[in-house]
Design a protein around this motif. Sequence first.
Motif, short mmCIF file in Angstrom:
data_model
loop_
_atom_site.label_atom_id
_atom_site.label_comp_id
_atom_site.label_asym_id
_atom_site.label_seq_id
_atom_site.Cartn_x
_atom_site.Cartn_y
_atom_site.Cartn_z
N ASP A 50 30.30 23.77 -11.24
CA ASP A 50 30.55 24.24 -12.72
C ASP A 50 29.24 23.96 -13.24
N ASN A 51 28.34 25.18 -13.59
CA ASN A 51 26.99 24.84 -14.52
C ASN A 51 27.14 25.03 -15.65
N ALA A 78 25.91 28.60 -6.73
CA ALA A 78 24.42 28.19 -7.18
C ALA A 78 24.81 27.65 -8.69
N LEU A 79 23.88 26.34 -8.85
CA LEU A 79 24.14 25.88 -10.16
C LEU A 79 23.09 26.33 -11.19
N LEU A 80 22.26 27.03 -10.51
CA LEU A 80 21.03 27.65 -11.61
C LEU A 80 20.74 28.87 -11.14
N GLY A 81 20.46 29.88 -12.11
CA GLY A 81 19.82 31.04 -11.56
C GLY A 81 18.76 31.72 -12.61
N PRO A 122 24.12 33.04 -3.07
CA PRO A 122 24.05 34.17 -4.09
C PRO A 122 25.32 34.20 -5.04
N ARG A 123 26.24 33.31 -4.80
CA ARG A 123 27.48 33.17 -5.55
C ARG A 123 27.32 32.38 -6.97
N LYS A 124 27.71 32.69 -8.05
CA LYS A 124 27.53 31.94 -9.30
C LYS A 124 28.65 30.86 -9.24
N SER A 125 28.45 29.78 -10.04
CA SER A 125 29.44 28.76 -10.01
C SER A 125 30.61 29.08 -11.08
N THR A 126 31.63 28.21 -10.90
CA THR A 126 32.95 28.42 -11.83
C THR A 126 32.28 27.98 -13.19
N LYS A 127 33.35 28.34 -14.40
CA LYS A 127 33.11 27.98 -15.47
C LYS A 127 34.53 27.31 -15.87
#
Length: 170
Positions: A50-51, A78-81, A122-127
């Motif tokens: 969770d970023n 990923a935690l950072l993009g 490639p996958r974004k983190s959850t929020k």
Amino acid sequence: MHDYAICDLCDAHEDRLQQGRLQIVEPEYQIYGGRRHFSGPVFTLKVFEDNSLVRSLLEQPGLGRVLVVDGGASRRCALLGGNLAALAADNGWAGLLICGSVRDRQELDAAEVGIRALGLHPRKSTKRGLGGQGDVGTALHFSGVRIRCGDWLYADEDGILISDEPLPPA
């Protein structure tokens, strides 16, 4: 501009290495970001997949600090993009050390900030809600080192050092 080389700092401060006041981060991190060399006082964060808190901290003035994120070594997102890397650069963060994954390689490399992470995903983190979940400013233990807020991080192509105080140039 930097005035140190990691190898020279290790050679010049062998006594501090022996005392545990200077630590070498295990050499498992990949280099990203527009700055190959960076250093600064550490600010710590512990999160897992969770970023939200990463964003929240990077929205604040960095003041030349290095954000060290213990992401539990997760390789599932990923935690950072690219957007957060640009935010970090714009807000004056010197760099980030992420025990986890990042994404958007080209955008990361275009941002004028130093980034070290375990790899790409490639996958974004959850929020998980407003503000996110995690521990801000806590002592961290990963990659063979103990890291606390106020420690100093030094990074170049040869490695990453954690010192309990600023080091004079070698």
